[in-house]
Design a protein around this motif. Sequence first.
Motif, PDB file in Angstrom:
ATOM      1  N   LEU A  15       0.539  -1.102  -0.266  1.00 38.68           N
ATOM      2  CA  LEU A  15      -0.111   0.150  -0.041  1.00 38.68           C
ATOM      3  C   LEU A  15       0.994   1.292  -0.025  1.00 38.68           C
ATOM      4  N   ILE A  16       1.897   1.096   0.733  1.00 37.72           N
ATOM      5  CA  ILE A  16       2.971   2.391   0.727  1.00 37.72           C
ATOM      6  C   ILE A  16       3.442   2.651  -0.716  1.00 37.72           C
ATOM      7  N   ALA A  17       4.086   1.591  -1.441  1.00 35.79           N
ATOM      8  CA  ALA A  17       4.169   1.407  -2.964  1.00 35.79           C
ATOM      9  C   ALA A  17       3.278   2.023  -3.589  1.00 35.79           C
ATOM     10  N   CYS A  18       2.109   1.645  -3.459  1.00 37.04           N
ATOM     11  CA  CYS A  18       0.752   2.070  -4.459  1.00 37.04           C
ATOM     12  C   CYS A  18       0.808   3.632  -4.034  1.00 37.04           C
ATOM     13  N   ALA A  19       0.851   4.203  -2.983  1.00 37.66           N
ATOM     14  CA  ALA A  19       0.788   5.453  -2.411  1.00 37.66           C
ATOM     15  C   ALA A  19       1.837   6.333  -3.071  1.00 37.66           C
ATOM     16  N   LEU A  20       3.066   5.889  -3.112  1.00 33.31           N
ATOM     17  CA  LEU A  20       4.126   6.717  -3.944  1.00 33.31           C
ATOM     18  C   LEU A  20       3.990   6.778  -5.306  1.00 33.31           C
ATOM     19  N   VAL A  21       3.280   5.636  -6.157  1.00 31.90           N
ATOM     20  CA  VAL A  21       3.174   5.637  -7.396  1.00 31.90           C
ATOM     21  C   VAL A  21       2.052   6.727  -7.551  1.00 31.90           C
ATOM     22  N   LEU A  22       1.010   6.734  -6.810  1.00 38.12           N
ATOM     23  CA  LEU A  22      -0.173   7.626  -7.067  1.00 38.12           C
ATOM     24  C   LEU A  22       0.321   9.131  -6.746  1.00 38.12           C
ATOM     25  N   LEU A  23       1.087   9.271  -5.757  1.00 42.66           N
ATOM     26  CA  LEU A  23       1.682  10.569  -5.810  1.00 42.66           C
ATOM     27  C   LEU A  23       2.856  11.128  -6.970  1.00 42.66           C
ATOM     28  N   ALA A  24       3.493  10.085  -7.286  1.00 39.76           N
ATOM     29  CA  ALA A  24       4.133  10.347  -8.587  1.00 39.76           C
ATOM     30  C   ALA A  24       3.451  10.796  -9.734  1.00 39.76           C
ATOM     31  N   ASP A  25       2.300   9.997  -9.949  1.00 43.00           N
ATOM     32  CA  ASP A  25       1.245  10.457 -11.034  1.00 43.00           C
ATOM     33  C   ASP A  25       0.741  11.856 -10.789  1.00 43.00           C
ATOM     34  N   ASP A  26       0.442  12.185  -9.692  1.00 45.93           N
ATOM     35  CA  ASP A  26      -0.038  13.379  -9.389  1.00 45.93           C
ATOM     36  C   ASP A  26       0.924  14.608  -9.662  1.00 45.93           C
ATOM     37  N   VAL A  27       2.149  14.410  -9.182  1.00 50.40           N
ATOM     38  CA  VAL A  27       3.227  15.527  -9.260  1.00 50.40           C
ATOM     39  C   VAL A  27       3.635  15.394 -10.781  1.00 50.40           C
ATOM     40  N   ALA A  28       3.338  14.282 -11.722  1.00 52.12           N
ATOM     41  CA  ALA A  28       3.937  14.171 -13.261  1.00 52.12           C
ATOM     42  C   ALA A  28       2.589  15.052 -13.756  1.00 52.12           C
ATOM     43  N   GLN A  29       1.562  15.143 -13.359  1.00 53.68           N
ATOM     44  CA  GLN A  29       0.501  16.012 -14.085  1.00 53.68           C
ATOM     45  C   GLN A  29       0.519  17.484 -13.517  1.00 53.68           C
ATOM     46  N   MET A  30       1.468  17.775 -12.701  1.00 50.84           N
ATOM     47  CA  MET A  30       1.186  19.227 -12.406  1.00 50.84           C
ATOM     48  C   MET A  30       2.199  19.853 -13.476  1.00 50.84           C
ATOM     49  N   GLU A  31       1.840  21.374 -13.942  1.00 51.50           N
ATOM     50  CA  GLU A  31       2.201  22.080 -14.642  1.00 51.50           C
ATOM     51  C   GLU A  31       3.773  22.659 -14.031  1.00 51.50           C
ATOM     52  N   TRP A  32       4.785  22.136 -14.729  1.00 51.74           N
ATOM     53  CA  TRP A  32       6.029  22.558 -14.075  1.00 51.74           C
ATOM     54  C   TRP A  32       6.465  24.045 -14.156  1.00 51.74           C
ATOM     55  N   ALA A  34       5.085  26.670 -14.156  1.00 58.30           N
ATOM     56  CA  ALA A  34       4.339  27.777 -13.489  1.00 58.30           C
ATOM     57  C   ALA A  34       4.360  27.263 -12.131  1.00 58.30           C
ATOM     58  N   LEU A  35       4.848  25.892 -11.815  1.00 58.87           N
ATOM     59  CA  LEU A  35       4.791  25.357 -10.462  1.00 58.87           C
ATOM     60  C   LEU A  35       3.387  25.569  -9.816  1.00 58.87           C
ATOM     61  N   ALA A  36       2.412  25.284 -10.385  1.00 58.00           N
ATOM     62  CA  ALA A  36       1.046  25.558  -9.768  1.00 58.00           C
ATOM     63  C   ALA A  36       0.237  24.099 -10.614  1.00 58.00           C
ATOM     64  N   GLY A  37      -1.132  24.094 -10.174  1.00 57.72           N
ATOM     65  CA  GLY A  37      -1.945  23.146 -10.462  1.00 57.72           C
ATOM     66  C   GLY A  37      -1.619  21.608  -9.913  1.00 57.72           C
ATOM     67  N   PHE A  38      -1.163  21.714  -8.635  1.00 57.55           N
ATOM     68  CA  PHE A  38      -1.218  20.367  -7.967  1.00 57.55           C
ATOM     69  C   PHE A  38      -2.401  20.328  -7.415  1.00 57.55           C
ATOM     70  N   THR A  39      -3.138  19.332  -8.235  1.00 55.62           N
ATOM     71  CA  THR A  39      -4.412  18.979  -7.808  1.00 55.62           C
ATOM     72  C   THR A  39      -4.606  17.456  -7.719  1.00 55.62           C
ATOM     73  N   PRO A  40      -4.341  16.931  -6.237  1.00 56.13           N
ATOM     74  CA  PRO A  40      -4.468  15.664  -6.042  1.00 56.13           C
ATOM     75  C   PRO A  40      -5.579  14.893  -6.488  1.00 56.13           C
ATOM     76  N   ASP A  41      -5.925  13.798  -6.888  1.00 57.90           N
ATOM     77  CA  ASP A  41      -7.063  12.929  -7.245  1.00 57.90           C
ATOM     78  C   ASP A  41      -7.702  12.341  -6.020  1.00 57.90           C
ATOM     79  N   PRO A  42      -8.798  12.610  -5.832  1.00 55.70           N
ATOM     80  CA  PRO A  42      -9.440  11.876  -4.587  1.00 55.70           C
ATOM     81  C   PRO A  42      -9.733  10.707  -4.703  1.00 55.70           C
ATOM     82  N   LEU A  43      -9.863   9.946  -3.632  1.00 58.11           N
ATOM     83  CA  LEU A  43     -10.001   8.269  -3.663  1.00 58.11           C
ATOM     84  C   LEU A  43     -11.235   8.074  -4.422  1.00 58.11           C
TER      85      LEU A  43
END
Length: 114
Positions: A15-32, A34-43
């Motif tokens: 579960l910790i590994a899945c959390a890290l993958v999901l966090l990396a996916d959210d960071v990868a979708q961020m607009e670099w 402008a360093l804005a647009g960090f919108t993590p997905d809800p469960l």
Amino acid sequence: MSLIRFPIRLLGLALIACALVLLADDVAQMEWPALAGFTPDPLGALIHSVAPQALNLTQAIIQRFVSPFLWDPILQTVLTFWDWAVFGTLGLLLATLARRPKDRPDPIAIETAG
């Protein structure tokens, strides 16, 4: 006891590994630039994208057979949390609860040795 402890700890680490993958996916979708647009997905959005009918079925079962109070304020709130935070918290909880106990010295042996 170690037969029970090992799979629980393994599930926690997964579960910790899945959390890290999901966090990396959210960071990868961020607009670099402008360093804005960090919108993590809800469960809830993650569950809906994987199995669209699962939430409706789960809601019906919990409200009818368990308790309507459990679904409405509690589980609905958890479904709005960030997906990586929920997976990471559950993983840390399971991995911590299933860790190997520390070797403690026998108090009787300490008293008789002195």
